[in-house]
Design a protein around this motif. Structure first.
Motif, mmCIF file in Angstrom:
data_model
loop_
_atom_site.group_PDB
_atom_site.id
_atom_site.type_symbol
_atom_site.label_atom_id
_atom_site.label_comp_id
_atom_site.label_asym_id
_atom_site.label_seq_id
_atom_site.Cartn_x
_atom_site.Cartn_y
_atom_site.Cartn_z
ATOM 1 N N ASN A 148 23.284 -10.275 -35.522
ATOM 2 C CA ASN A 148 24.353 -11.265 -34.605
ATOM 3 C C ASN A 148 24.159 -10.789 -33.258
ATOM 4 O O ASN A 148 25.229 -10.601 -32.416
ATOM 5 C CB ASN A 148 26.029 -11.270 -34.974
ATOM 6 C CG ASN A 148 26.433 -11.549 -36.060
ATOM 7 O OD1 ASN A 148 26.798 -11.179 -37.357
ATOM 8 N ND2 ASN A 148 26.431 -13.538 -36.678
ATOM 9 N N ASP A 196 24.059 -14.329 -30.533
ATOM 10 C CA ASP A 196 23.822 -14.192 -31.860
ATOM 11 C C ASP A 196 22.511 -14.713 -32.603
ATOM 12 O O ASP A 196 22.336 -15.810 -33.465
ATOM 13 C CB ASP A 196 25.506 -15.954 -32.238
ATOM 14 C CG ASP A 196 25.414 -15.515 -33.707
ATOM 15 O OD1 ASP A 196 26.115 -14.208 -33.801
ATOM 16 O OD2 ASP A 196 26.125 -16.668 -34.285
ATOM 17 N N THR A 254 20.673 -13.499 -35.392
ATOM 18 C CA THR A 254 20.256 -12.601 -36.746
ATOM 19 C C THR A 254 19.078 -13.033 -37.089
ATOM 20 O O THR A 254 18.642 -13.958 -37.692
ATOM 21 C CB THR A 254 21.321 -12.610 -37.890
ATOM 22 O OG1 THR A 254 22.563 -13.631 -36.800
ATOM 23 C CG2 THR A 254 20.999 -12.446 -39.189
ATOM 24 N N GLY A 291 26.987 -6.916 -31.431
ATOM 25 C CA GLY A 291 26.171 -6.997 -32.505
ATOM 26 C C GLY A 291 25.463 -6.276 -32.703
ATOM 27 O O GLY A 291 25.883 -5.258 -32.103
#
Lengths: 272, 568
Positions: free
Chosen positions: B299, B317, B319, B354
């Motif tokens: 994230n 975001d 990942t 994140g």
């Protein structure tokens, strides 16, 4: 330490660059920024010099209030204000301590305060004027009051180069870090780390000079092809540049307000 | 005579150099030509272009002989300022050519300083020619690389010159923006009658847009030919480190004879006859490697602040996990977030939200120095890697800082490997583009990293340097656990990568094999990607799965051929 680290993150070179650019360029849409540079010079001629010759507390307080208002109107960067306040406090505080140390008493507080107010008025007036003018406007303004083209051009070009220099510096600094080695032991109060960073920040200037010298070469050539040298000797260019200046209603209005305020202030100061 | 440029017997030696950079150079350019100047790194192309607006001999006061006539003016007798109303020059480092803070001011700078009363109108006209009229009021720092390049061009156009000279106009652009640049140049050439001279390595663009080609080698003009004739001289080009278009290489390799194709359209015609039998030969898909993770983004987010204190998201975001042994290509438009993603792995930047971890440790707790033991980042612009005043010192820096024993012999070996031994005491900043790239790679090699990140490593490279680059990556394979390359070079992607990540507006929109990516035209278009020519050709010929290198195209072709012979 976390707090200090947080502060360090906020005070990065990147942030300094943004604040600098902001101060130099981004405030050109406020009411004061729309004024003619000559109006601002005239205004500054009073606010930048007069406070030294005024000793009346009421008048000084009034001037301070006025410059605070104009500063707020210019939407200046908070970092600049912070630096200004720290500077003023530091200066006043240091003088106070020095005078107490050499046998003075709290009676010095009053003249010291007066001095600080004077300095504050002048500094705020400078901020109002110079943060409101984009470098380009400043250089045209200077041209209009007879400063040679080379000087006014250097100012606008210098501003243009500053962010480039800062960015380059940032790069070099990071390059040292991305290939270098930090001391393994941090030392008492992080002194080893501090020494490491101080060393890096000094040696970073060396590659900076070499690489900017090369960049500057392109810029100098480009300026030549764009006729900047021609412009210094060609009166038509100066005329063209100055034709963008015009004293308008808002200029007279601003000067009138300032004049009325100052007159009222002097009358007030005189009678009370 | 219609010659707008006439170069006669020019020999030029830079001050302080012993070997001349241009030797007895003679050629001419006609009005309305769209000329590409090609040649290996360090062959004298850039030097040549400095002749046209008088920078040589006026600014570079070396030994100059011969004559250059531009629009009837003898360059040696006219000032740079006079010549610049005839010739506009866009530098390779065009960013340093912008001298004002806002777009319109910068475009208006030249006409204003030459005293044209209609300077603003000229600037607006120039901006609309390069399609920047929407950004008049923007700060130049906020423009993308491509926009800055167009602005530098507009700054020249505002003086309404007849001749435009551009030094590698698309070296730093993604394929989509590169095409836009050439479309604009084409309009200027065809509709506005400008004579255009480009220094260009991308022969595919030359085939599509240019009318003639000048080949330069060791400071000499080898020949000047019409584009088709020039690009089909495959041997002469490869000998000097230049790739002809992929379709030309493929046709040549197959030795079918006839006039070799240089553009996609021609190749379509050329190969059509033999690929009438459309089949789908089976091809092995590379196995998905799922081993030990080398780097992981969870994230992860990143923002940067603009001058107006507004926040612009660069990564949203993210990942994704990268595994040991992978060869990852990171592709997408300029500004899609590729460089930022790489920099998060170096600790140069920390994620705003994140986490990012490298070999099991999150970067948040590590300093860039600690990460430097594992991760090496090779900058897009090699000059940004140079912090010392000689190549050797730069290569040594990392080893010396870590007090590695016998670092001298290791440095010697690396310098040898990258052909830098002769240059080792030179200042890297004063070397040619290709030499600088080699030096930056040598610096990276000396760090012997577990993860190596390369940002646009093939920009501005000729064939020889490019081969060295791939060789370098292969040599590292034993020690290196993960190689990631951010690139616009789809040829590199198709020849090298095992996994492709496509980024778009700060997010990942594709993660998978290159074969699948190159057959998904919709996705390619969305991300502003253009597949290698050979892939596009296979699409046109209806081959599935598409060939992604010249070799595999040739294999497909031979296979098709054998099928046909069998049937007979």
């Amino acid at each position: 330490m976390d707090y200090a680290k947080n502060m360090m993150d906020k005070l990065s070179i990147e942030q300094a660059k943004i604040e600098l650019l902001n101060t130099a360029y981004a405030n050109d849409r406020t009411a004061i920024a729309r004024l003619d540079p000559r109006t601002l010079f005239l205004w500054y001629a009073f606010f930048g010099i007069a406070p030294w010759f005024i000793h009346n507390t009421i008048i000084l307080a009034g001037l301070l209030a006025f410059t605070v208002t104009t500063t707020i109107m210019t939407k200046v960067s908070r970092l600049i204000l912070l630096i200004l306040i720290l500077g003023l406090l530091g200066q006043g505080g240091y003088l106070l301590i020095a005078s107490l140390f050499f046998g003075g008493d709290l009676a010095v507080l009053q003249p010291l305060l007066l001095l600080t107010v004077k300095l504050a008025v002048i500094s705020l007036a400078s901020i109002t004027v110079f943060c409101s003018m984009s470098p380009e406007k400043l250089s045209i303004g200077l041209l209009s009051i007879g400063v040679p083209g080379q000087v006014s051009f250097s100012i606008s070009y210098g501003y243009r180069m500053l962010p480039v220099l800062l960015e380059e510096y940032n790069h070099v600094f990071m390059c040292y870090r991305l290939r270098g080695k930090a001391p393994e032991k941090k030392g008492l109060l992080y002194w080893r780390m501090a020494a490491y960073f101080v060393k890096l920040s000094v040696i970073s200037f060396y590659p900076l000079l070499l690489s900017t010298a090369k960049r500057a070469r392109t810029t100098v050539e480009a300026l030549e092809t764009k006729g900047s040298k021609n412009a210094f000797t060609n009166p038509a260019v100066k005329k063209l540049k100055l034709s963008s200046l015009r004293m308008g209603g808002q200029d007279y209005f601003f000067l009138a307000i300032s004049f009325t305020f100052i007159t009222a202030l002097f009358l007030l100061g005189h009678y009370y | 005579m219609n010659n707008v440029i006439d170069v006669q017997n020019v020999t030029f030696t830079y001050p302080g150099e012993t070997r001349p950079s241009l030797r007895n150079m003679s050629f001419s350019v006609q009005k309305g030509e769209f000329l590409a100047v090609i040649g290996g790194n360090g062959s004298g192309k850039s030097t040549l272009c400095k002749l046209f607006n008088g920078l040589i001999p006026h600014y570079y006061t070396g030994d100059f002989e011969g004559s250059v006539i531009v629009n009837g003016l003898q360059a040696a007798d006219s000032s740079v300022a006079d010549l610049s109303s005839h010739v506009g020059y866009v530098y390779q480092d065009f960013e340093n050519q912008l001298v004002q803070a806002r777009v319109l001011e910068d475009a208006a700078f030249a006409p204003l300083h030459f005293g044209f009363p209609d300077y603003e109108e000229r600037a607006r006209q120039a901006l609309s020619l390069v399609e920047l009229d929407q950004c008049e009021d923007e700060f130049i720092w906020q423009l993308s690389g491509g926009q800055k390049h167009l602005l530098a061009l507009a700054g020249c156009l505002s003086l309404q010159p007849d001749i435009l000279v551009l030094d590698e106009p698309i070296a730093q652009l993604d394929p989509h923006h590169a095409r836009k640049m050439y479309k604009i140049l084409e309009t200027l050439n065809k509709q506005h009658g400008k004579t255009i001279i480009v220094i260009e390595h991308h022969t595919e663009f030359i085939a599509d847009y240019c009318s003639s080609v000048l080949l330069v080698d060791e400071g000499k003009a080898v020949w000047k030919k019409p584009v088709k004739e020039a690009l089909t001289a495959v041997d002469e080009l490869t000998k000097r480190g230049i790739y002809p278009p992929q379709v030309t290489q493929a046709a040549r390799e197959l030795g079918l004879g006839g006039m070799l194709p240089v553009t996609l359209e021609e190749a379509d015609e050329y190969f059509k006859a033999l690929f009438l039998e459309k089949r789908a030969p089976l091809e092995n898909k590379p196995n998905e490697i799922e081993g030990e993770p080398a780097a992981r983004f969870e994230n992860a987010e990143f923002f940067y602040k603009t001058i107006n204190r507004t926040v612009t998201p660069v990564l949203k975001d993210i990942t994704v996990t990268f595994y040991k042994g992978e060869k990852v290509a990171l592709v997408g438009n300029n500004g899609a977030g590729k460089s930022t993603l790489l920099r998060l792995l170096t600790g140069f930047r920390k994620p705003a939200g994140g986490s990012v971890s490298v070999l099991g440790q999150t970067t948040a707790g590590l300093t860039p120095e600690q990460l430097a033991d594992k991760v090496t980042y090779i900058y897009q612009n090699p000059e940004q890697m140079f912090i010392e005043d000689s190549v050797r010192k730069d290569v040594e820096f990392f080893l010396k800082a870590r007090r590695i024993k016998d670092f001298e012999s290791r440095v010697d070996r690396i310098l040898e490997q990258f052909h830098l031994t002769d240059l080792q005491h030179k200042d890297s900043r004063l070397m040619s583009g290709g030499q600088q790239r080699r030096a930056s790679l040598a610096i990276g090699a000396a760090m012997n990293p577990a993860i190596i990140l390369l940002d646009e490593p093939t920009a501005n490279l000729d064939i020889a340097t490019r081969k060295q680059l791939t060789g370098f990556i292969d040599q590292l394979k034993e020690h290196t656990e993960l190689v990631m390359i951010a690139t616009h070079d789809m040829q590199l992607v198709s020849e090298w990568a095992t996994r492709v990540i496509v980024m778009h507006e700060g997010g990942i929109i594709y993660d998978g094999s290159k074969e699948e990516l190159f057959s998904n035209m919709f996705l390619m278009k969305k991300a502003g990607l253009v597949p290698p020519q050979i892939v596009e050709l296979s699409h046109r010929l209806g081959l599935f799965p598409a060939a992604y290198s010249i070799d595999s195209f040739i294999n497909l072709y031979r296979e098709a051929e054998s099928w046909i012979t069998q049937k007979i």
